[in-house]
Design a protein around this motif. Structure first.
Motif, PDB file in Angstrom:
ATOM      1  N   ILE A 166       0.848  -1.201   0.000  1.00 36.28           N
ATOM      2  CA  ILE A 166       0.000   0.000   0.000  1.00 36.28           C
ATOM      3  C   ILE A 166       0.884   1.252   0.000  1.00 36.28           C
ATOM      4  N   GLU A 170       1.179   4.022  -2.995  1.00 35.27           N
ATOM      5  CA  GLU A 170       0.835   5.433  -2.728  1.00 35.27           C
ATOM      6  C   GLU A 170       1.992   6.349  -3.133  1.00 35.27           C
ATOM      7  N   ILE A 186      -2.120   0.799 -10.640  1.00 29.90           N
ATOM      8  CA  ILE A 186      -2.171  -0.089  -9.483  1.00 29.90           C
ATOM      9  C   ILE A 186      -2.328  -1.500 -10.036  1.00 29.90           C
ATOM     10  N   ASP A 201      -8.606  -2.566  -1.386  1.00 27.51           N
ATOM     11  CA  ASP A 201      -7.626  -1.550  -0.949  1.00 27.51           C
ATOM     12  C   ASP A 201      -6.861  -0.990  -2.146  1.00 27.51           C
ATOM     13  N   ILE A 205      -6.951   3.012  -3.945  1.00 29.93           N
ATOM     14  CA  ILE A 205      -5.836   3.916  -4.281  1.00 29.93           C
ATOM     15  C   ILE A 205      -5.981   4.381  -5.728  1.00 29.93           C
ATOM     16  N   SER A 206      -6.284   3.447  -6.620  1.00 28.57           N
ATOM     17  CA  SER A 206      -6.428   3.834  -8.036  1.00 28.57           C
ATOM     18  C   SER A 206      -7.592   4.820  -8.195  1.00 28.57           C
ATOM     19  N   ARG A 208      -8.696   6.938  -5.914  1.00 29.87           N
ATOM     20  CA  ARG A 208      -8.330   8.218  -5.305  1.00 29.87           C
ATOM     21  C   ARG A 208      -7.504   9.070  -6.268  1.00 29.87           C
ATOM     22  N   TYR A 209      -6.653   8.405  -7.064  1.00 31.36           N
ATOM     23  CA  TYR A 209      -5.784   9.141  -7.985  1.00 31.36           C
ATOM     24  C   TYR A 209      -6.338   9.159  -9.419  1.00 31.36           C
TER      25      TYR A 209
END
Ligand SMILES: [Zn+2]
Length: 438
Positions: A166, A170, A186, A201, A205-206, A208-209
């Protein structure tokens, strides 16, 4: 004043309409395509540049986009043979664990990415253990790369745990968010090696970006049984249930998918990376490419790693993609050469969210292009350049490669990296690689 003119070449633009300019002149300024005109036109006559390359007897087209690769695995080419995916992977992981460090990953990545580059791929999507080393290799060679944090639940390379993956993912995202050459992604390995919670999880992340997400999916029947036994659903349904499909999701393989799953992928805008060579050699099967295209799925092409398909050749990949479905369906009119050429160019650019920048020779796009020699016995006569590219062209026909208007392959040799030294270093490592499985 332009920076560069490529004169008197046959241009296969790979744009939406498959436009071909049989004798054209292309201008480049600040790494962008600024003109592409018939050589005998007034507009072409007025083009001036600091440098002009005469490309008579050559074919110019966009750089190829390899959407699924593990470049660093080139170190292990030919080491594990004659096994289907699951038993093959168990051997591969032993060898990887014994050999891979950041340093050897860099070496393998230069080797694998250079093979891609010399065969005409200017952009590669790569999943591997130390993505920062793959980035370093791509930067050194001058290529574009999509890669990023891997996720893997079993004890993987470097004994990292989920929490480490993670953090690494990030950091990678934050570092490369604005890059024009590195497209951060990701990359959880697969739903049989990463738990649903950990897949979520990774996807978070993918999301969020707004980044790409890619994983192996529905590659073999054994994987289908495994996932069905564990979760009561097929692989694609399992991914759908965890909200992992969508227009930023690139699924490698999709060999074993039914009609409902194809519809799920089409409706969600999910992208497929088709790897015919790897699927054949590991005895995984043949993906239903006709049905996926017919449903409107964006199908792209990949070589997979050199340890499964044994080379990183997008021309072979194109030829297999164009031929296999014809054989399976006993129809010569399905999966056309034009469709396959787009799978290796524009479809890849779209999958990466780079359709305004890459994938075709059009005004304003990046000057990522390759120059093929047509003075060969298999290139005459040439009645249809697109059919020629898909069915007759070899990687050895690629003589020059440009990325952002800069020449990074000249006459079949990388200009920025000393490949002789790379070859020596790999040779020196080979005995330890062999010993890793003894
Ligand atoms: Zn793969």
């Amino acid at each position: 004043m332009h920076d560069l003119l490529i004169k008197s070449a046959l241009f296969v633009t790979c744009d939406r309409n498959h436009k071909i300019v049989y004798d054209g002149t292309m201008a480049i300024r600040n790494g962008r395509i600024t003109a592409l005109e018939p050589s005998d036109s007034d507009a072409a006559g007025q083009l001036q540049a600091h440098k002009t390359i005469s490309a008579k007897g050559r074919l110019v087209m966009p750089g190829l986009i390899n959407m699924h690769c593990h470049a660093g695995d080139s170190l292990f080419r030919g080491l594990v043979e004659g096994l289907t995916l699951e038993s093959w992977l168990r051997r591969v992981w032993i060898a990887e664990k014994a050999i891979l460090t950041p340093q050897t990953t860099y070496l393998g990545s230069v080797l694998g990415l250079a093979e891609n580059l010399l065969a005409g791929a200017t952009t590669v999507m790569d999943m591997f253990w130390y993505p920062n080393e793959t980035v370093r290799a791509a930067n050194d060679l001058g290529m574009r790369l999509s890669t990023g944090g891997i996720f893997f639940d079993l004890p993987g390379i470097g004994d990292r745990m989920h929490v480490n993956y993670i953090k690494e993912a990030e950091t990678f995202m934050a570092t490369h968010q604005e890059s024009e050459t590195i497209f951060p992604a990701i990359l959880p390995h697969g739903s049989y090696t990463v738990s649903p919670e950990h897949l979520e999880d990774a996807k978070a992340i993918s999301d969020r970006y707004g980044a790409l997400f890619s994983t192996h999916a529905a590659e073999t029947q054994a994987e289908q049984s495994d996932i069905s036994n564990r979760y009561g659903k097929s692989v694609i349904r399992h991914l759908e249930a965890h909200d992992l499909l969508g227009p930023r999701s690139i699924l490698a393989h999709c060999v074993h998918v039914d009609k409902t799953e194809i519809k799920m992928m089409a409706d969600s805008g999910t992208i497929v990376a088709h790897n015919p060579m790897s699927n054949l050699k590991l005895g995984s099967g043949i993906a239903p490419v006709y049905e996926m295209l017919d449903a409107g799925i964006n199908v792209t092409l990949g070589t997979d790693g050199a340890i499964s398909g044994n080379d990183l050749d997008m021309w072979l990949t194109m030829r297999l993609a164009a031929s296999l479905t014809k054989g399976v369906m006993m129809r010569a009119d399905v999966v056309t050469a034009k469709q396959v050429l787009h799978m290796a160019t524009l479809n890849g650019a779209e999958a990466l969210g780079q359709s305004k920048n890459l994938g075709s020779l059009e005004l304003g796009k990046a000057a990522d292009f390759i120059v093929l020699d047509l003075n060969s016995i298999h290139a005459v006569p040439m009645f249809d350049p697109i059919n020629h590219l898909v069915y007759s062209t070899s990687k050895s026909d690629v003589r020059d490669v440009f990325v952002d208007g800069k020449q990074i392959v000249r006459d079949g040799k990388a200009t920025k990296v000393n490949m002789d030294q790379t070859i020596e270093n790999v040779r020196a490592l080979a005995p330890s690689i062999k010993a890793s499985l003894e």
